[in-house]
Design an enzyme around this catalytic site. Structure first.
Site, PDB file in Angstrom:
ATOM      1  CD  GLU A 146      -6.293   5.276   2.837  1.00  0.00           C
ATOM      2  OE1 GLU A 146      -7.383   5.827   3.041  1.00  0.00           O
ATOM      3  OE2 GLU A 146      -5.855   5.032   1.695  1.00  0.00           O
TER       4      GLU A 146
ATOM      5  CD  GLU B 278      -8.902  12.968  -0.667  1.00  0.00           C
ATOM      6  OE1 GLU B 278      -9.250  12.593  -1.797  1.00  0.00           O
ATOM      7  OE2 GLU B 278      -8.826  12.187   0.307  1.00  0.00           O
TER       8      GLU B 278
ATOM      9  NE  ARG C  22     -10.774   2.998  -0.987  1.00  0.00           N
ATOM     10  CZ  ARG C  22      -9.751   2.341  -1.530  1.00  0.00           C
ATOM     11  NH1 ARG C  22      -9.355   1.189  -1.004  1.00  0.00           N
ATOM     12  NH2 ARG C  22      -9.117   2.821  -2.574  1.00  0.00           N
TER      13      ARG C  22
END
Length: 765
Positions: free
Chosen positions: A696, A230, A308
């Site tokens: 995920e 990423e 998160r």
């Protein structure tokens, strides 16, 4: 959606699928050999490439002096294209040696002499805490209720620590890049194995000192990413672009496995300190949690990972009083980064550890305590997001029935009574995963749809194909939106910044949602333009309608766009809607452990995921299986180990640099029996065609393996008269499992006298 086969499956299975390094060599192309730091923290005294430059076939050495633009790079602008004066981790890029082929370039890179002056190192989270080594302005906090007051009034209180190790991405295709200068106006084409074309384009342009419109970044497919490509791919693509700019000829590099594992970073290790209050029946009343993650030597995406983790620390449980603080440790390791789950699994695992500990304290079955605390429809998360359609209780009851949990619990207990050295364990663990990028601006996607006069369709969107099936799903969306046009008439060639600009990375399990909706928007524009031709002659068919529209000078191309609505979370307050929706699921696993060696096998896995109205059940089931297996590796066999250092070895060097020392799950590790179920009748109004994400969310189902192993260890300890709560950190390697099975043998090596004689040679993280 229909369960059709992945559109590239046959090409990938037969080897016909083309990846970056399959691209034929360009004329005068050079290969880049990497000069990487071998010290974790040091001043660079000198860099001498003379021995390398004397080798026949070596073209030049590229370093910080050759950067025409800015040497500052990275998602948080706290990294360097080439190390300038100091290195802060082993594997940091110092320079590139350009040569005619790969073997020569790598041999020449090793001939470059770098002299260092070592500085103090911070490797572990504990060392970072002790030295107050944290990234500034990156702390994260969420709260609800009054945690301090609730702890004072709790019937029972338990406190402790829990550690979760990191994980290497170990994608099949390592990070690779090919930069091709165009020879005029500063233009360059960058073909990269990356999940983030936009950041590849922007940071290359920044280093070259040109506008982004001079750089085209593109990719056809990548051989796995899992988050590791990423942002971390830019540590290679940007310097390769600088090298190609210097020599005005194409430059290519594909990392060896060892280079990739040394330099690219991985999943964030976490250390958590908790204090939990609960009733005598096991109902949680309060949780106070401190979370520390190892960010590495740069911030990268660690703030998002921590956010998160913090916002998933409730998992699926209603805890009325919560206070969670998170901090990012600055350590002298390669920058840790996105990894499938992006901090969510770490946040959920600490809570599952706490639930397991509460059950142990109360001498209750863990599944009973878990079920008692499950969310209900309409419950609110600690950060203030409602769950109007919370399916977790239905997930739980459905899985318990399908897994035959009650009957198997009895059989497992009977087996353990009859076997001294082999023990079985059984556990069921639920999950809740929020879908959206934590950074609001990334929740947007674009697509471009062309219809040609022969009726064929060329589809381009901002998502990268990395084996997850994004191209297959968007082609299915396109087919449906174009009135059921056969899939074979729709083609996706590649992803490129000159077709769809400003793309968000293919990450956060959001690509089908974003790009599916963008494709739908584009197709609906075209169908609206074709409407009058269809109305005029309904039986003419697609080809005729397209031909007549062209003859009437109707635009047969459309650009689609989608932005996720309703995201209101404010980091400053820790409140609001951070996610578009939640995916729910549960996993039940049975394991058998050899208590003399710590070896284990997974006898059966039952997995259930809430995927809404699935766009493609076949692909979704494959994603559940793959995510579960990768999660099982994280929680059991995969351990990142660094060297403590000594007389001739600097501290902080990577020990696990390949499959010989780093153990990903193999064929023999997968469950003997695996049953995957997708929930029915759970349409999702917040995503394309009522579907849900799947990349995920299933990874955390593997926690059922971890807690099943712990259940088996508990049976062994009880047999040996060692009752009570015990701590088992992650990953549950064979060594940890064996040493947790306390018996007369472990007693001989766990005493203080033995510990005083031993000295660690490694640093497991």
């Amino acid at each position: 959606g229909k369960p059709i086969m992945h559109l590239s499956a046959m090409k990938q299975a037969t080897g016909e699928a083309r990846y970056l390094d399959d691209i034929p060599r360009y004329e005068r192309e050079l290969y880049a050999g990497l000069v990487l730091s071998t010290h974790a923290h040091a001043r660079i005294i000198s860099v001498d490439p003379s021995a390398a430059l004397e080798m026949e076939g070596v073209e030049t050495f590229v370093s910080v002096e050759d950067v025409p633009g800015s040497n500052v790079t990275g998602p948080a602008n706290d990294e360097q294209v080439f190390a300038d004066g100091k290195v802060t981790c082993v594997g940091q890029l110092i320079g590139l040696v350009l040569a005619k082929d790969q073997p020569l370039a790598q041999r020449a890179a090793k001939a470059v002499e770098v002299t260092y002056d070592d500085l103090p190192t911070v490797i572990t989270i504990e060392e970072a805490i002790a030295s107050n080594s944290f990234f500034p302005n990156s702390d994260t906090k969420i709260s609800c209720g009054d945690a301090e007051k609730a702890l004072e009034g709790a019937e029972q209180v338990l406190e402790g620590e829990f550690y979760m190790g990191g994980q290497d991405h170990f994608y099949l295709e390592t990070i690779a890049c090919l930069a091709v200068p165009k020879g005029e106006d500063g233009e360059m084409e960058i073909i990269a194995s990356t999940q983030g074309l936009d950041i590849t384009q922007k940071l290359a342009a920044k280093a070259l000192g040109v506008p982004s419109n001079r750089i085209v970044a593109r990719v056809k497919r990548i051989g796995g990413g899992f988050g590791g490509k990423e942002t971390r791919s830019i540590f290679l693509s940007t310097p390769v672009a600088v090298a190609a700019n210097k020599v005005r000829t194409p430059v290519r590099v594909m990392l060896d496995r060892k280079e990739d594992m040394i330099a690219s970073g991985g999943r964030h290790p976490f250390l958590c300190k908790y204090k939990v209050g609960f009733t005598d029946e096991g109902k949680l009343t309060v949780l106070k949690l401190e979370m520390y993650c190892s960010g590495g030597n740069s911030l990268d995406l660690s703030f998002g990972v921590l956010l998160r983790a913090v916002t998933h620390s409730d998992n699926v449980y209603k805890i009325p009083n919560t206070l969670v603080n998170g901090r990012i440790c600055r350590t002298n390791l390669p920058s840790n980064t996105a990894f499938r789950g992006f901090g969510g699994p770490q946040g959920m695992l600490i809570t599952e550890h706490i639930l397991d500990s509460v059950a142990s304290r109360l001498r209750l079955p863990a599944e009973q305590v878990r079920e008692l605390n499950l969310y209900r429809d309409g419950d609110c998360t600690p950060f203030g997001q409602l769950q109007p359609e919370c399916h977790i209780r239905r997930c739980w009851s459905t899985l318990m029935e399908k897994a035959e949990f009650s009957n198997r619990r009895v059989k497992v207990d009977d087996f353990n009574k009859s076997n001294k050295w082999r023990k079985r364990g059984l556990a069921v663990v639920p999950t809740k995963y929020g879908i959206a990028f934590g950074l609001r601006l990334l929740n947007q996607g674009g697509a471009l749809v062309h219809i040609y006069t022969d009726g064929s369709v060329l589809l381009t969107h901002g998502g990268m194909e990395m084996g997850q099936g994004i191209h297959t799903k968007v082609v299915q969306v396109c087919s449906r939106c174009l009135g059921g046009l056969p899939l074979e008439r729709i083609h996706v060639s590649e992803t490129s910044t000159d077709k769809v600009p400003n793309t968000s990375p293919t990450a956060a399990s959001s690509s089908s949602d974003l790009y599916g909706a963008a494709v739908k928007d584009a197709c609906e524009q075209i169908m609206k333009r074709l409407h009058r031709f269809r109305e005029a002659d309904p039986t003419a068919g697609w080809d005729t309608w397209v031909k007549r529209a062209y003859e009437d000078r109707v635009n047969l191309s459309a650009q689609g766009f989608y932005a996720t609505p309703g995201l209101t979370f404010e980091p400053s307050t820790g409140k609001g809607n951070l996610y578009n929706y939640f995916c729910y699921g549960a996993g039940c696993c049975e394991v058998e452990v050899d208590t003399l060696t710590g070896d284990f096998s997974v006898l059966r896995a039952d997995l259930l995921m809430d995927t809404g109205n699935s766009l493609n059940p076949a692909i979704d089931i494959g994603q559940v299986e793959g995510a579960f297996t990768q999660g099982m590796g994280w929680l059991t066999t995969e351990e990142c180990v660094y060297l403590e250092g000594g007389r001739n070895t600097p501290r902080g060097q990577t020990f696990t640099t390949g499959p010989g020392t780093y153990k990903i799950p193999s064929f023999s590790d997968v469950p003997v029996e695996m049953n995957v179920h997708l929930m029915d009748r759970t349409p999702n109004p917040n995503a394309i065609f009522s579907s849900k994400a799947v990349g995920e969310p299933p990874l955390f189902l593997a926690a059922s393996v971890f807690f099943a192993i712990k259940d088996a260890i508990r049976a062994c300890r009880l047999q040996n008269g060692r009752s009570g709560h015990f701590r088992l950190d992650s990953p549950a390697t064979a060594e940890r499992i064996r040493m947790a099975c306390l018996d007369q043998f472990t007693d001989k090596v766990c005493g203080e006298a033995h510990q005083a004689k031993s000295k660690r040679w490694n640093i497991p993280l």
